[in-house]
Design an enzyme around this catalytic site. Structure first.
Site, PDB file in Angstrom:
ATOM      1  N   GLY A   1       0.824  -1.203   0.000  1.00 43.47           N
ATOM      2  CA  GLY A   1       0.000   0.000   0.000  1.00 43.47           C
ATOM      3  C   GLY A   1       0.855   1.248   0.000  1.00 43.47           C
ATOM      4  O   GLY A   1       1.980   1.247  -0.499  1.00 43.47           O
ATOM      5  N   ASN A   2       0.341   2.306   0.591  1.00 39.11           N
ATOM      6  CA  ASN A   2       1.069   3.575   0.554  1.00 39.11           C
ATOM      7  C   ASN A   2       1.980   3.741   1.767  1.00 39.11           C
ATOM      8  O   ASN A   2       1.881   3.018   2.764  1.00 39.11           O
ATOM      9  CB  ASN A   2       0.098   4.761   0.446  1.00 39.11           C
ATOM     10  CG  ASN A   2      -0.837   4.870   1.642  1.00 39.11           C
ATOM     11  OD1 ASN A   2      -0.401   5.046   2.765  1.00 39.11           O
ATOM     12  ND2 ASN A   2      -2.141   4.767   1.391  1.00 39.11           N
ATOM     13  N   THR A   3       2.883   4.710   1.657  1.00 47.00           N
ATOM     14  CA  THR A   3       3.898   4.917   2.687  1.00 47.00           C
ATOM     15  C   THR A   3       3.288   5.361   4.013  1.00 47.00           C
ATOM     16  O   THR A   3       3.744   4.949   5.087  1.00 47.00           O
ATOM     17  CB  THR A   3       4.926   5.952   2.207  1.00 47.00           C
ATOM     18  OG1 THR A   3       5.524   5.472   0.997  1.00 47.00           O
ATOM     19  CG2 THR A   3       6.015   6.165   3.229  1.00 47.00           C
TER      20      THR A   3
ATOM     21  N   VAL B   1       0.340   4.595   5.416  1.00 49.24           N
ATOM     22  CA  VAL B   1      -0.173   3.442   6.160  1.00 49.24           C
ATOM     23  C   VAL B   1       0.965   2.485   6.495  1.00 49.24           C
ATOM     24  O   VAL B   1       0.952   1.823   7.537  1.00 49.24           O
ATOM     25  CB  VAL B   1      -1.285   2.726   5.365  1.00 49.24           C
ATOM     26  CG1 VAL B   1      -1.786   1.502   6.123  1.00 49.24           C
ATOM     27  CG2 VAL B   1      -2.450   3.684   5.101  1.00 49.24           C
ATOM     28  N   GLY B   2       1.976   2.419   5.622  1.00 43.89           N
ATOM     29  CA  GLY B   2       3.132   1.566   5.889  1.00 43.89           C
ATOM     30  C   GLY B   2       3.795   1.911   7.211  1.00 43.89           C
ATOM     31  O   GLY B   2       4.231   1.025   7.973  1.00 43.89           O
TER      32      GLY B   2
ATOM     33  N   GLU C   1       5.617  -3.247   1.027  1.00 48.64           N
ATOM     34  CA  GLU C   1       5.661  -2.939  -0.403  1.00 48.64           C
ATOM     35  C   GLU C   1       4.920  -1.625  -0.598  1.00 48.64           C
ATOM     36  O   GLU C   1       3.689  -1.588  -0.621  1.00 48.64           O
ATOM     37  CB  GLU C   1       5.015  -4.075  -1.210  1.00 48.64           C
ATOM     38  CG  GLU C   1       5.800  -5.378  -1.162  1.00 48.64           C
ATOM     39  CD  GLU C   1       7.162  -5.271  -1.796  1.00 48.64           C
ATOM     40  OE1 GLU C   1       7.370  -4.382  -2.652  1.00 48.64           O
ATOM     41  OE2 GLU C   1       8.053  -6.063  -1.428  1.00 48.64           O
TER      42      GLU C   1
ATOM     43  N   CYS D   1       1.794   0.875  -8.715  1.00 49.76           N
ATOM     44  CA  CYS D   1       2.818   1.441  -7.829  1.00 49.76           C
ATOM     45  C   CYS D   1       4.132   1.702  -8.548  1.00 49.76           C
ATOM     46  O   CYS D   1       4.922   2.541  -8.111  1.00 49.76           O
ATOM     47  CB  CYS D   1       3.042   0.534  -6.624  1.00 49.76           C
ATOM     48  SG  CYS D   1       3.598  -1.133  -7.056  1.00 49.76           S
TER      49      CYS D   1
END
Length: 475
Positions: free
Chosen positions: A188-190, A192-193, A210, A244
């Site tokens: 997902g996105n940074t 939420v990462g 990822e 992505c």
């Protein structure tokens, strides 16, 4: 807020029985995933079309068969991958058995993404199963039709005690992250990462993240501009740019920009002869929120539109859009675009492009178009990214022997092919010795003497190889 403690603890109890560790169980689960993919191809493609207006070719090639081919390769090699890996030994351990045993972690949480909702959930799922883990699967609620389909199908084909599917939104994901797992795999996105990593740090749980970011492109003057246009437009219009590793922005000189734009117009006319909005080969933004996000980006860069810029809110449609003469400070350069908009920023030369790249976050992918070896070497040796592709876009993700993953802000860890199995496997160091020849062990026991030190040094000392005829003997 829901609690998943009982669910996770039940899976841990099941894992402790050892049932997931055998080759037979792992193979059975992989066969189940294969049947799931083969027996429901049309239903999967239909769900992808409902969620993303995904063309059938993209659904089959980038999602269904992408997973299937890697799955079959995993099935064909699983027995070999599971074998203990022998390691080199020194004279001190000449009579011992030293090896690495690939062990499952336990219960793995796999959080999938909405843009490729089959590929990005099924691929880590069967990799985790191949490694002998129990898996708690959380599909993205944004691709709701696909998420519901997975919730329906997975229990029919896989071991219900070891594989669970949880659907829901932020509330459910937040609750899931409060539990303790043995491994977490997030795509997902940074933003939420970072939340996932913070939750994992509570228990020092290992993670694979990822993520994404702005994947840059540099186009050199030494190029076939039509070929570059074809490959850039393809990479930017696949899944309506919601990839992505899609090319996020282009850097080139002013002269190259004009050549590119003219060739891109030709390419778009060839790819979508009538109109992209009428083409079965072109997707849509996944929902209204993402449509509005990208539309706002276009609206704030109206003066830069060279191609496209058309939108239809009712259909979540955004046409392939090229922005020219964009500045690094413009709104289109503030965040990952994740849509069919491609800004072009003019720079002096490749050195200026490299300087911009290395001054920011490390991207998930980087694309360089050039026939000049010097230019290619500069990007290869002076930059860092998850992946580097020269003279194409996105194609590295289909080479399953290459690691797929980011670095720094674009993620950590990698997978695809055997690397997925390795990602979900703990490398256990194993040394087996005999309770014999105890007299030879005395050199390491107290009282310590200079003689002991001399013998240990002789047995364990390594010297650099000098090369030449006898180098293979270690001399």
């Amino acid at each position: 807020m829901a609690s998943f403690t009982e669910l996770v603890n039940g899976m841990k109890t099941t894992f402790r029985t050892g049932k997931t560790k055998s080759y037979e169980w792992r193979r059975q689960q992989l066969e189940g995933v294969l049947k799931l993919m083969d027996e429901n191809r049309e239903e999967i493609a239909a769900a992808l079309n409902k969620d993303l207006h995904k063309p059938k070719l993209e659904a089959v090639v980038f999602e269904i068969d992408f997973c299937r081919n890697d799955l079959v390769d995993t099935m064909n090699n699983l027995k070999e991958w599971m074998k203990p890996e022998k390691v080199k030994k020194s004279l001190l351990n000449l009579m011992d058995s030293a090896y690495i045993k690939k062990e499952p972690y336990g219960v793995a949480l796999v959080i999938g993404a909405w843009n490729y909702p089959i590929q990005l959930t099924i691929l880590p799922l069967f990799g985790a199963l191949a490694a002998g883990n129990c898996v708690l699967l959380k599909p993205s609620e944004v691709s709701w039709n696909t998420a519901q389909l997975l919730e329906k199908l997975v229990p029919k084909y896989l071991d219900n005690d070891c594989v669970k599917v949880v659907n829901g939104g932020v509330t459910e994901t937040t609750a899931l992250l409060k539990e303790r797992y043995d491994y977490i795999f997030y795509t997902g996105n940074t933003f939420v990462g970072k939340i996932v990593m913070k939750a994992a740090s509570e228990y020092l749980t290992p993670v694979t993240l990822e993520l994404g970011g702005k994947s840059p492109v540099y186009v050199d003057k030494n190029c076939d501009y039509k070929a570059v246009a074809n490959r850039l437009i393809w990479g930017k219009t696949c899944n309506a740019g919601q990839t992505c590793i899609a090319p996020d922005y282009v850097m080139c000189t002013k002269d190259v920009q004009e050549q590119l734009i003219q060739n891109m117009k030709t390419t778009l006319g060839e790819f979508f002869p009538d109109d992209p909005s009428q083409s079965e080969s072109y997707g849509r933004m996944v929902n209204s929120r993402h449509f509005q996000r990208v539309k706002k980006m276009i609206d704030s860069n109206q003066d830069s539109i060279a191609i496209g810029g058309d939108t239809n809110e009712k259909d979540n449609y955004i046409s392939p859009t090229i922005l020219k003469d964009v500045k690094f400070t413009d709104s289109a350069m503030n965040e990952e675009i994740f849509g069919p908009v491609l800004p072009i920023v003019t720079v002096k030369d490749e050195d200026a492009a490299i300087e911009h790249i290395v001054s920011g976050e490390k991207p998930l992918a980087m694309y360089v178009f050039s026939n000049d070896k010097t230019v290619k070497d500069k990007f290869r040796n002076s930059t860092s990214s998850g992946g580097l592709v020269i003279n194409d876009t996105m194609m590295h993700a289909g080479v399953m022997t290459l690691p797929f993953g980011g670095v720094g802000n674009s993620g950590m860890g990698a997978y695809h092919g055997k690397l997925t199995f390795d990602t979900f496997s703990h490398n256990r160091a194993c040394l087996e010795r005999e309770l014999k020849m105890e007299s030879l062990q005395s050199i390491r026991y107290p009282p310590y003497t200079e003689k002991n030190l001399s013998v240990i040094g002789w047995l364990s000392k390594k010297n650099p190889k000098k090369g030449g005829f006898f180098s293979f003997l270690g001399f």
